[in-house]
Design a protein around this motif. Structure first.
Motif, PDB file in Angstrom:
ATOM      1  N   THR A 172      -0.389   6.686  11.858  1.00 38.09           N
ATOM      2  CA  THR A 172      -0.853   5.874  11.776  1.00 38.09           C
ATOM      3  C   THR A 172      -1.339   5.287  13.346  1.00 38.09           C
ATOM      4  OG1 THR A 172      -0.481   5.067   9.580  1.00 38.09           O
ATOM      5  CG2 THR A 172      -1.453   3.545  11.118  1.00 38.09           C
ATOM      6  N   ASN A 173      -2.326   5.036  13.551  1.00 38.84           N
ATOM      7  CA  ASN A 173      -2.706   4.315  14.837  1.00 38.84           C
ATOM      8  C   ASN A 173      -4.094   3.511  14.954  1.00 38.84           C
ATOM      9  OD1 ASN A 173      -3.500   3.953  17.700  1.00 38.84           O
ATOM     10  ND2 ASN A 173      -2.390   5.968  18.322  1.00 38.84           N
ATOM     11  N   THR A 174      -3.689   2.369  15.005  1.00 36.23           N
ATOM     12  CA  THR A 174      -4.677   1.317  14.862  1.00 36.23           C
ATOM     13  C   THR A 174      -5.357   1.139  16.397  1.00 36.23           C
ATOM     14  OG1 THR A 174      -3.118  -0.535  15.340  1.00 36.23           O
ATOM     15  CG2 THR A 174      -3.632   0.007  12.991  1.00 36.23           C
ATOM     16  N   ASP A 175      -5.001   1.653  17.500  1.00 40.62           N
ATOM     17  CA  ASP A 175      -5.464   1.343  18.902  1.00 40.62           C
ATOM     18  C   ASP A 175      -6.074   3.065  19.345  1.00 40.62           C
ATOM     19  OD1 ASP A 175      -6.264   0.079  21.180  1.00 40.62           O
ATOM     20  OD2 ASP A 175      -4.018   0.656  22.009  1.00 40.62           O
ATOM     21  N   ASN A 176      -6.878   3.607  18.528  1.00 37.49           N
ATOM     22  CA  ASN A 176      -7.422   4.861  18.679  1.00 37.49           C
ATOM     23  C   ASN A 176      -8.780   4.516  19.573  1.00 37.49           C
ATOM     24  OD1 ASN A 176      -8.863   7.233  18.662  1.00 37.49           O
ATOM     25  ND2 ASN A 176      -7.662   7.866  16.933  1.00 37.49           N
ATOM     26  N   ALA A 177      -8.514   5.234  21.034  1.00 35.25           N
ATOM     27  CA  ALA A 177      -9.786   4.942  22.017  1.00 35.25           C
ATOM     28  C   ALA A 177     -11.069   5.610  21.356  1.00 35.25           C
ATOM     29  CB  ALA A 177      -9.209   5.682  23.263  1.00 35.25           C
ATOM     30  N   ILE A 178     -10.633   6.727  20.709  1.00 38.79           N
ATOM     31  CA  ILE A 178     -11.897   7.668  20.466  1.00 38.79           C
ATOM     32  C   ILE A 178     -12.713   6.688  19.151  1.00 38.79           C
ATOM     33  CG2 ILE A 178     -12.837   9.373  18.766  1.00 38.79           C
ATOM     34  CD1 ILE A 178     -10.701  11.305  20.265  1.00 38.79           C
ATOM     35  N   CYS A 182     -16.352   5.255  19.877  1.00 36.31           N
ATOM     36  CA  CYS A 182     -17.387   5.861  18.864  1.00 36.31           C
ATOM     37  C   CYS A 182     -18.201   4.588  18.092  1.00 36.31           C
ATOM     38  CB  CYS A 182     -16.812   6.874  17.875  1.00 36.31           C
ATOM     39  SG  CYS A 182     -16.751   8.685  18.790  1.00 36.31           S
ATOM     40  N   GLU A 183     -17.467   3.464  18.048  1.00 35.41           N
ATOM     41  CA  GLU A 183     -18.067   2.539  17.294  1.00 35.41           C
ATOM     42  C   GLU A 183     -18.940   1.780  18.083  1.00 35.41           C
ATOM     43  OE1 GLU A 183     -14.708   0.196  15.464  1.00 35.41           O
ATOM     44  OE2 GLU A 183     -14.360   1.550  13.795  1.00 35.41           O
ATOM     45  N   ALA A 184     -18.594   1.765  19.442  1.00 34.74           N
ATOM     46  CA  ALA A 184     -19.350   0.849  20.317  1.00 34.74           C
ATOM     47  C   ALA A 184     -20.625   1.736  20.752  1.00 34.74           C
ATOM     48  CB  ALA A 184     -18.675   0.581  21.593  1.00 34.74           C
ATOM     49  N   VAL A 185     -20.372   3.156  20.628  1.00 28.38           N
ATOM     50  CA  VAL A 185     -21.554   3.904  21.366  1.00 28.38           C
ATOM     51  C   VAL A 185     -22.395   4.076  19.987  1.00 28.38           C
ATOM     52  CG1 VAL A 185     -22.483   6.412  21.629  1.00 28.38           C
ATOM     53  CG2 VAL A 185     -20.339   5.426  22.696  1.00 28.38           C
TER      54      VAL A 185
END
Length: 441
Positions: free
Chosen positions: A223-229, A233-236
């Motif tokens: 589990t990783n709540t700080d996933n850069a991708i 992707c949400e911002a893009v």
């Protein structure tokens, strides 16, 4: 009577098609770096054609292989401000497998010259060469000095072409106050009684940018709540789906007024869907001038399927309307959010000038002499050209590369598209109009 007396003078119309084909056959693909063939061969070709008729062209190389050609023609009245006619010799890459004819063959088929650069913009390069060669062979000086510039690197922002010349060799443009270049003067047939010719008087500014999000690297199974991708992707996604507000600039308002008159109906810029349908192939070009825009074009992240990367990147092609750069950047940051770092890869200003003056009168008169149903109208280009660089020298720039086009041709789709082509008759029309324009300017 001597043999010379019976030899027919070669005109610009006679040779413009061959000039265009020969330029297309010189591969000048610009990949955005120095990995391509460069423009040196094209610069030498142009210089040779100009030298043949008595000019003294200069080839200026800003980086090995990245060359531009500049020449000055003395006018009847050298005391008058000079005119610049500029074009670029580089082209965007092309994949031959996608094309009907090889993109670097200069094939003639269906009444057109096919190939990469046929409309962007070796057609205008060829028309300029044809007109200049014809005038100099027949001893017809222009009314004022003309500076010719055949430039490298326009397709990547002009760093090794127009920008280099403006910064390092501004003396080449001494006395120049006005200029014509690409993406203007092409026709849009309204009906059998009216053909509009769109003259570029404005263009959007550029922010090509890199977006970066830093996150926490880790194992893909955890589990990783700080996933850069995920964050990027949400911002893009937000950016790509955003509907930017309509902003009607002076140039777009003038264009819509002219179009309203031509179509006999009032056009509402807030409800342009029906209007754009009526514009056929130029709808994409015109529609993009009503709003700022930011189009995601590239994504990059990660190196292994079971590793969450610590960083993700995206590239965005941002364009802003004249007078709306600050609003554009503020909106951009709001949409992207605080986690996204934004940096420019390439940025340049927007341009806008009035549709008035003797040069505009010369365009209208030259078009009208060759096409009785012609009406010149101003429009805004959604992209950018080397005019941005020449504006730094205080030169007033227009897009005027005249072409009469068949109504069914998707002209806007030719730019950077597959099966790029230009009508043979359009090239010859352009030569006649440019010749008249020079006399009237």
């Amino acid at each position: 009577m001597s043999d010379t007396d019976t030899t027919r003078h070669v005109t610009g119309e006679d040779e413009v098609v061959d000039l265009c084909r020969e330029l297309i056959r010189i591969d000048t693909s610009n990949y955005g770096d120095h990995s391509g063939p460069g423009e040196r061969k094209a610069a030498e070709y142009v210089a040779e054609k100009l030298a043949e008729v008595g000019l003294d062209p200069k080839i200026i190389e800003s980086h090995p292989g990245r060359a531009s050609t500049v020449a000055r023609i003395e006018g009847e009245d050298p005391s008058r401000p000079a005119l610049l006619i500029h074009g670029h010799t580089d082209v965007v890459p092309a994949n031959a497998d996608d094309w009907t004819y090889d993109p670097f063959s200069g094939e003639i088929a269906d009444g057109c010259v096919w190939g990469r650069g046929a409309v962007d913009m070796k057609d205008m390069d060829a028309m300029t060469l044809a007109v200049v060669r014809d005038r100099l062979r027949s001893g017809r000086k222009p009314p004022r000095d003309i500076v010719l510039a055949f430039l490298a690197d326009e397709e990547a922002g002009g760093t090794y072409g127009a920008k280099h010349l403006v910064r390092q060799h501004p003396d080449l443009f001494e006395g120049v106050t006005e200029a014509i270049g690409e993406v203007g003067g092409f026709s849009f047939t309204v009906n059998e009684k009216l053909r509009l010719y769109l003259v570029e008087t404005a263009q959007k500014g550029i922010h090509w940018m890199r977006l970066t999000v830093d996150g926490t690297a880790g194992h893909g199974s955890m589990t990783n709540t700080d996933n850069a991708i995920t964050e990027l992707c949400e911002a893009v996604g937000r950016l790509g789906r955003h509907t930017w507000p309509v902003r009607v600039t002076k140039t777009v308002r003038s264009f819509l007024d002219e179009l309203s008159d031509a179509l006999g109906t009032e056009l509402d810029p807030e409800n342009m869907d029906e209007t754009l349908v009526k514009l056929g192939g130029i709808a994409k070009m015109v529609g993009a001038t009503l709003r700022n825009s930011a189009t995601p074009t590239m994504l990059g992240a990660g190196y292994k399927v079971n590793v969450i990367p610590g960083q993700a990147t995206a590239h965005v092609d941002g364009r802003f309307l004249p007078g709306y750069e600050e609003e554009f950047l503020a909106d951009l940051d709001r949409i992207l959010g605080p986690r996204v770092k934004r940096e420019d890869v390439h940025a340049d200003k927007a341009l806008e000038t009035g549709f008035d003056g003797k040069l505009v009168d010369a365009m209208q008169s030259a078009l009208g002499a060759e096409d009785p149903i012609a009406r010149a109208v101003p429009y805004m280009l959604s992209g950018g050209t080397d005019a941005k660089s020449f504006d730094d020298l205080g030169i007033r720039c227009f897009g005027f590369a005249p072409l009469q086009l068949p109504p069914e041709l998707d002209f806007a789709g030719m730019f950077h598209g597959v099966d790029e082509r230009v009508p043979v008759d359009g090239l010859k029309f352009g030569v006649r109009v440019l010749d008249r324009f020079i006399d009237a300017s």
